[in-house]
Design a protein around this motif. Sequence first.
Motif, PDB file in Angstrom:
ATOM      1  N   LYS A 113       0.809  -1.214   0.000  1.00  0.00           N
ATOM      2  CA  LYS A 113       0.000   0.000   0.000  1.00  0.00           C
ATOM      3  C   LYS A 113       0.846   1.269   0.000  1.00  0.00           C
ATOM      4  N   ARG A 137       0.548   3.838  -3.086  1.00  0.00           N
ATOM      5  CA  ARG A 137       0.071   5.180  -2.726  1.00  0.00           C
ATOM      6  C   ARG A 137       1.107   6.232  -3.149  1.00  0.00           C
ATOM      7  N   ARG A 170       0.691   9.304  -5.973  1.00  0.00           N
ATOM      8  CA  ARG A 170       0.942  10.716  -5.620  1.00  0.00           C
ATOM      9  C   ARG A 170       2.087  11.298  -6.453  1.00  0.00           C
ATOM     10  N   ILE A 208      -6.966   6.312  -4.036  1.00  0.00           N
ATOM     11  CA  ILE A 208      -6.279   5.937  -2.793  1.00  0.00           C
ATOM     12  C   ILE A 208      -7.299   5.516  -1.735  1.00  0.00           C
ATOM     13  N   VAL A 251      -6.696   1.653  -2.238  1.00  0.00           N
ATOM     14  CA  VAL A 251      -5.491   1.392  -1.452  1.00  0.00           C
ATOM     15  C   VAL A 251      -5.876   1.223   0.014  1.00  0.00           C
ATOM     16  N   ASP A 252      -6.675   2.126   0.511  1.00  0.00           N
ATOM     17  CA  ASP A 252      -7.057   2.082   1.929  1.00  0.00           C
ATOM     18  C   ASP A 252      -8.061   0.974   2.232  1.00  0.00           C
TER      19      ASP A 252
END
Length: 146
Positions: free
Chosen positions: A81, A85, A89, A106, A110-111
């Motif tokens: 992750k 992430r 970005r 994200i 991802v979360d």
Amino acid sequence: MFRLLTSVTLFVLSVNGDFLTQERTRGATLKPISACCDIPELGEQKYLTECSNPKLPGPCNDVQCVFEKSGFLVDKHTLNKEVYRAHLRQWLEGHKGWEDAIEKAIKDCVDKDLRQYLDYPCRAYDVFTCTGIAMLKKCPKDAWKC
């Protein structure tokens, strides 16, 4: 008065004729909505090339290859992750206007641990598909093609 209004209207229409043409030539479409958002490439060209030559079969293998080479996976079933992430970005630095899309990707992909439900598990495909959907949902107006 009617003649003056008609003349002005015809002048405006002739000057802006391309607007009328655009409206008449744009037809209905049943393209998948994903074809309407011009999402820039998310992957590193080096890894995309390595994983495309030869093209790997199946819906997951090429995505799995890119994710593995990019360091996005801890193992075949676990997303790294922090690395993914950070990649999103960093990608954003060269793609202004996509801030909302990346934050949605994200937050959603991802979360959270979402599953896209192929016939067999493929974490890379799950994350990649989720990312594409999140970016499509927040597609900037200037990237919208339909």
